[in-house]
Every structure is written in structure tokens, then in C-alpha cells.
Design a protein around this motif. Sequence first.
Motif, PDB file in Angstrom:
ATOM      1  N   ASP A 169      85.857  22.775  50.097  1.00 40.77           N
ATOM      2  CA  ASP A 169      85.072  23.487  51.106  1.00 40.77           C
ATOM      3  C   ASP A 169      83.592  23.537  50.749  1.00 40.77           C
ATOM      4  O   ASP A 169      82.967  24.606  50.728  1.00 40.77           O
ATOM      5  CB  ASP A 169      85.624  24.904  51.264  1.00 40.77           C
ATOM      6  CG  ASP A 169      85.345  25.477  52.647  1.00 40.77           C
ATOM      7  OD1 ASP A 169      84.603  24.821  53.415  1.00 40.77           O
ATOM      8  OD2 ASP A 169      85.833  26.578  52.958  1.00 40.77           O
ATOM      9  N   ASP A 170      83.012  22.355  50.477  1.00 40.53           N
ATOM     10  CA  ASP A 170      81.593  22.262  50.119  1.00 40.53           C
ATOM     11  C   ASP A 170      80.772  21.493  51.146  1.00 40.53           C
ATOM     12  O   ASP A 170      79.616  21.150  50.883  1.00 40.53           O
ATOM     13  CB  ASP A 170      81.438  21.582  48.747  1.00 40.53           C
ATOM     14  CG  ASP A 170      81.754  22.527  47.590  1.00 40.53           C
ATOM     15  OD1 ASP A 170      81.508  23.738  47.733  1.00 40.53           O
ATOM     16  OD2 ASP A 170      82.241  22.043  46.555  1.00 40.53           O
ATOM     17  N   SER A 171      81.367  21.179  52.294  1.00 40.42           N
ATOM     18  CA  SER A 171      80.667  20.445  53.360  1.00 40.42           C
ATOM     19  C   SER A 171      80.143  19.098  52.881  1.00 40.42           C
ATOM     20  O   SER A 171      79.085  18.630  53.331  1.00 40.42           O
ATOM     21  CB  SER A 171      79.508  21.285  53.919  1.00 40.42           C
ATOM     22  OG  SER A 171      79.973  22.525  54.403  1.00 40.42           O
ATOM     23  N   LEU A 172      80.862  18.440  51.993  1.00 42.55           N
ATOM     24  CA  LEU A 172      80.434  17.165  51.424  1.00 42.55           C
ATOM     25  C   LEU A 172      80.753  16.012  52.364  1.00 42.55           C
ATOM     26  O   LEU A 172      81.820  15.965  52.979  1.00 42.55           O
ATOM     27  CB  LEU A 172      81.119  16.941  50.072  1.00 42.55           C
ATOM     28  CG  LEU A 172      80.820  17.990  48.995  1.00 42.55           C
ATOM     29  CD1 LEU A 172      81.711  17.769  47.779  1.00 42.55           C
ATOM     30  CD2 LEU A 172      79.350  17.946  48.600  1.00 42.55           C
ATOM     31  N   THR A 173      79.831  15.065  52.449  1.00 40.31           N
ATOM     32  CA  THR A 173      80.025  13.890  53.310  1.00 40.31           C
ATOM     33  C   THR A 173      79.921  12.568  52.558  1.00 40.31           C
ATOM     34  O   THR A 173      80.437  11.550  53.028  1.00 40.31           O
ATOM     35  CB  THR A 173      78.990  13.880  54.449  1.00 40.31           C
ATOM     36  OG1 THR A 173      77.668  13.860  53.884  1.00 40.31           O
ATOM     37  CG2 THR A 173      79.139  15.111  55.337  1.00 40.31           C
ATOM     38  N   ASP A 174      79.273  12.574  51.400  1.00 44.33           N
ATOM     39  CA  ASP A 174      79.044  11.310  50.694  1.00 44.33           C
ATOM     40  C   ASP A 174      78.854  11.566  49.202  1.00 44.33           C
ATOM     41  O   ASP A 174      77.930  12.260  48.796  1.00 44.33           O
ATOM     42  CB  ASP A 174      77.809  10.613  51.260  1.00 44.33           C
ATOM     43  CG  ASP A 174      77.636   9.201  50.729  1.00 44.33           C
ATOM     44  OD1 ASP A 174      78.412   8.791  49.837  1.00 44.33           O
ATOM     45  OD2 ASP A 174      76.719   8.500  51.212  1.00 44.33           O
ATOM     46  N   LEU A 175      79.752  10.992  48.391  1.00 44.83           N
ATOM     47  CA  LEU A 175      79.667  11.128  46.931  1.00 44.83           C
ATOM     48  C   LEU A 175      79.671   9.762  46.260  1.00 44.83           C
ATOM     49  O   LEU A 175      79.961   9.658  45.062  1.00 44.83           O
ATOM     50  CB  LEU A 175      80.848  11.969  46.405  1.00 44.83           C
ATOM     51  CG  LEU A 175      80.901  13.434  46.843  1.00 44.83           C
ATOM     52  CD1 LEU A 175      82.179  14.083  46.317  1.00 44.83           C
ATOM     53  CD2 LEU A 175      79.687  14.192  46.348  1.00 44.83           C
ATOM     54  N   HIS A 176      79.345   8.711  46.986  1.00 44.89           N
ATOM     55  CA  HIS A 176      79.472   7.369  46.431  1.00 44.89           C
ATOM     56  C   HIS A 176      78.513   7.122  45.270  1.00 44.89           C
ATOM     57  O   HIS A 176      78.737   6.225  44.451  1.00 44.89           O
ATOM     58  CB  HIS A 176      79.256   6.314  47.523  1.00 44.89           C
ATOM     59  CG  HIS A 176      77.823   6.014  47.812  1.00 44.89           C
ATOM     60  ND1 HIS A 176      77.038   6.812  48.629  1.00 44.89           N
ATOM     61  CD2 HIS A 176      77.007   5.010  47.377  1.00 44.89           C
ATOM     62  CE1 HIS A 176      75.818   6.313  48.687  1.00 44.89           C
ATOM     63  NE2 HIS A 176      75.762   5.223  47.943  1.00 44.89           N
ATOM     64  N   ALA A 177      77.434   7.910  45.171  1.00 42.30           N
ATOM     65  CA  ALA A 177      76.464   7.732  44.088  1.00 42.30           C
ATOM     66  C   ALA A 177      76.879   8.450  42.806  1.00 42.30           C
ATOM     67  O   ALA A 177      76.178   8.362  41.798  1.00 42.30           O
ATOM     68  CB  ALA A 177      75.088   8.223  44.535  1.00 42.30           C
ATOM     69  N   VAL A 178      78.009   9.142  42.845  1.00 41.23           N
ATOM     70  CA  VAL A 178      78.466   9.931  41.694  1.00 41.23           C
ATOM     71  C   VAL A 178      79.548   9.172  40.941  1.00 41.23           C
ATOM     72  O   VAL A 178      80.422   8.541  41.537  1.00 41.23           O
ATOM     73  CB  VAL A 178      79.015  11.296  42.151  1.00 41.23           C
ATOM     74  CG1 VAL A 178      79.578  12.084  40.974  1.00 41.23           C
ATOM     75  CG2 VAL A 178      77.927  12.094  42.858  1.00 41.23           C
ATOM     76  N   SER A 179      79.511   9.250  39.621  1.00 39.70           N
ATOM     77  CA  SER A 179      80.554   8.657  38.779  1.00 39.70           C
ATOM     78  C   SER A 179      81.177   9.751  37.915  1.00 39.70           C
ATOM     79  O   SER A 179      80.470  10.517  37.271  1.00 39.70           O
ATOM     80  CB  SER A 179      79.965   7.558  37.888  1.00 39.70           C
ATOM     81  OG  SER A 179      80.970   7.006  37.058  1.00 39.70           O
ATOM     82  N   LEU A 180      82.507   9.801  37.935  1.00 34.94           N
ATOM     83  CA  LEU A 180      83.246  10.788  37.135  1.00 34.94           C
ATOM     84  C   LEU A 180      84.167  10.018  36.182  1.00 34.94           C
ATOM     85  O   LEU A 180      85.355   9.836  36.450  1.00 34.94           O
ATOM     86  CB  LEU A 180      84.043  11.713  38.062  1.00 34.94           C
ATOM     87  CG  LEU A 180      83.202  12.514  39.064  1.00 34.94           C
ATOM     88  CD1 LEU A 180      84.096  13.182  40.103  1.00 34.94           C
ATOM     89  CD2 LEU A 180      82.343  13.544  38.339  1.00 34.94           C
ATOM     90  N   PRO A 181      83.627   9.558  35.076  1.00 39.30           N
ATOM     91  CA  PRO A 181      84.339   8.604  34.218  1.00 39.30           C
ATOM     92  C   PRO A 181      85.604   9.132  33.550  1.00 39.30           C
ATOM     93  O   PRO A 181      86.468   8.345  33.181  1.00 39.30           O
ATOM     94  CB  PRO A 181      83.284   8.234  33.168  1.00 39.30           C
ATOM     95  CG  PRO A 181      82.344   9.386  33.137  1.00 39.30           C
ATOM     96  CD  PRO A 181      82.287   9.885  34.542  1.00 39.30           C
ATOM     97  N   ARG A 182      85.737  10.473  33.400  1.00 38.79           N
ATOM     98  CA  ARG A 182      86.918  11.025  32.730  1.00 38.79           C
ATOM     99  C   ARG A 182      87.779  11.897  33.635  1.00 38.79           C
ATOM    100  O   ARG A 182      88.735  12.510  33.184  1.00 38.79           O
ATOM    101  CB  ARG A 182      86.493  11.834  31.503  1.00 38.79           C
ATOM    102  CG  ARG A 182      85.830  11.012  30.415  1.00 38.79           C
ATOM    103  CD  ARG A 182      85.705  11.812  29.141  1.00 38.79           C
ATOM    104  NE  ARG A 182      85.019  11.080  28.094  1.00 38.79           N
ATOM    105  CZ  ARG A 182      84.802  11.547  26.867  1.00 38.79           C
ATOM    106  NH1 ARG A 182      85.214  12.780  26.559  1.00 38.79           N
ATOM    107  NH2 ARG A 182      84.163  10.827  25.961  1.00 38.79           N
TER     108      ARG A 182
END
Length: 284
Positions: A169-182
Motif C-alpha cells: 500500500d505505497d502507491s508504487l508504479t515503477d521499481l525497475h531501477a531498484v535492485s534487491l540482490p539478497r
Amino acid sequence: MSESSSIGTNSSSGLGTIQSSQSGSSDYSDISGTTVPLILVTSHREDSTSKLGSQASFKQLPANRYCYTSWHEVRNAEVKGDQLNCPRIREGPKDKERTFYSLRDEQGNLLHHDRKGKKRMDYRNKMENWENAVSVNLSFQDLGDAYQRENFIRVLKRLIRTEELQLMDDSLTDLHAVSLPRCKYLNLSRNFLPSFKKLPRLPVVEHLYLEQNNISSLDGLDVLRKAPLQSLHLRSNPVSFTVNYRQRVFQILPNLKSLDGVKRLPSDSEFDSEEEPSRMCVIC
């Protein structure tokens, strides 16, 4: 210890307490003789001369001073971000900066620290300590403005060691620039993601929750094929109501074990990709 003593009756604590009110001359209200911190109740000053139907005079809660304050901005803060269960990281508006160094508590002490410029940013990064956070909950941040989302992405990019992440519930639309390696567990339910192509990079994700987003097709789902994904949740996305939905998901992700909380069934493999869905409407 009695209930009243466990709450505290010493007004010098900085929160204030409920005391008997004298009309027009007190910032406190009497609630059946119970002593509770003023910060927990609405502060209301009555005007004894006001007539019925006139507009009441309400005062802001003491807590209103903290409405745009992050925990690391408070004076003498010792807690770091990776020690908090669900910290507020939502950025305040530009108006906040006009009063940041002047806001004071009931005793007249400054609310915020006095660091400025680079010292302030370095101190913020140190106290956030996101690089060492393993389990993080950043849900319900109410990211209604672009500058708030920009700051949110800044934080996500620092979660290089996070294994469990809640972003509901954070109103997010685009996270493609984020990397979560673990990251092994990611909950992105109740956002506005339109496509799998807008997901962050998740090389080791095992459990992914995407319920109640706006994903309408399976385009881009194959980016998760190399990940050790075990369970995927897509309920209440438009794509979950399409023909052969389960069969097509398992065809793209052959190693997936569970979809929408239901383990893989023999019927999930009975799908001919060349078969066109029927357009006929049968009325019985």
C-alpha cells in the motif's frame, strides 16, 4: 503499579497530562478523572461566552509538531533504521524546511537537531543504516507526491542486504531501477504496478506477493525464470481473470511450486499453447 501510574502523571515528562479544566484558561480536559498523556487526546479549549451553534475553537495536538518529522531528525536520537519495525520515511513538503530549526516542544527545547548541509545528510545516512537492514517494513508510506517517491526509491536502492521486504500500500508504479540482490521475500501487494517489467531486479527471490496491483498480462514474467521462485501471488490483478491463467503462468515458470496459495495441480500442465480461446458465448 496502577493504570494511572503506568501512564504517568508527571507533567514534566514533556507529554503533558489531563487535569481539571477551567473554562478558557487551560490546555487540558477532564476525562472522568483519568490521567492520560495530553498527546493522546484532542486538545479543546471551550469558550464559556460562546452561544449555542457558534464555531468551536480547536487547538492542534502537541504531536502535530512532529507531523513531518523522521525519527533520525529528533534531537539525541539513538535508534537506527534497521532497528525499527515500520519507520516512516515519507519525505515532508518544502514548507517543512522553513520551520525545521525553529520548532520547539512544551518546555521550549528544539525538536530537531541543528545539523545543516552535508553534516545533516551524512547524519541521516548513518542513522538510517539501510545497508545493514535484513528485514524491513516500509508499508503504508502514503507516497502521493513525486518528491516523496524519489526519496523512497533512494532508500530502496540502499537495501543491499535485505532478505525480507514489505512494501504494501505505497502507491508504487515503477521499481525497475531498484535492485534487491539478497531479497528472498517481497510483498508488493496493494500498489499500482502495471506490469512485471516494472518490478525490481530480484535474482534470489523465493516468495513474491503482487496481489491487488494492475498487472493485465504476463509479459515480462519470464524475468523471474532464473530466480528460485517458489510461490507467486497475483490475486485481484486483471491477468488473474484471463483464460488459462494458471496454465500459462506455470508454462513460463516451470519450477514454480505454488500460485495464489494453491500448490501446482496436474491440470496446471494440461495446456496447449496453440489453442485459441473460444469466443463463443454458450447460453444454457
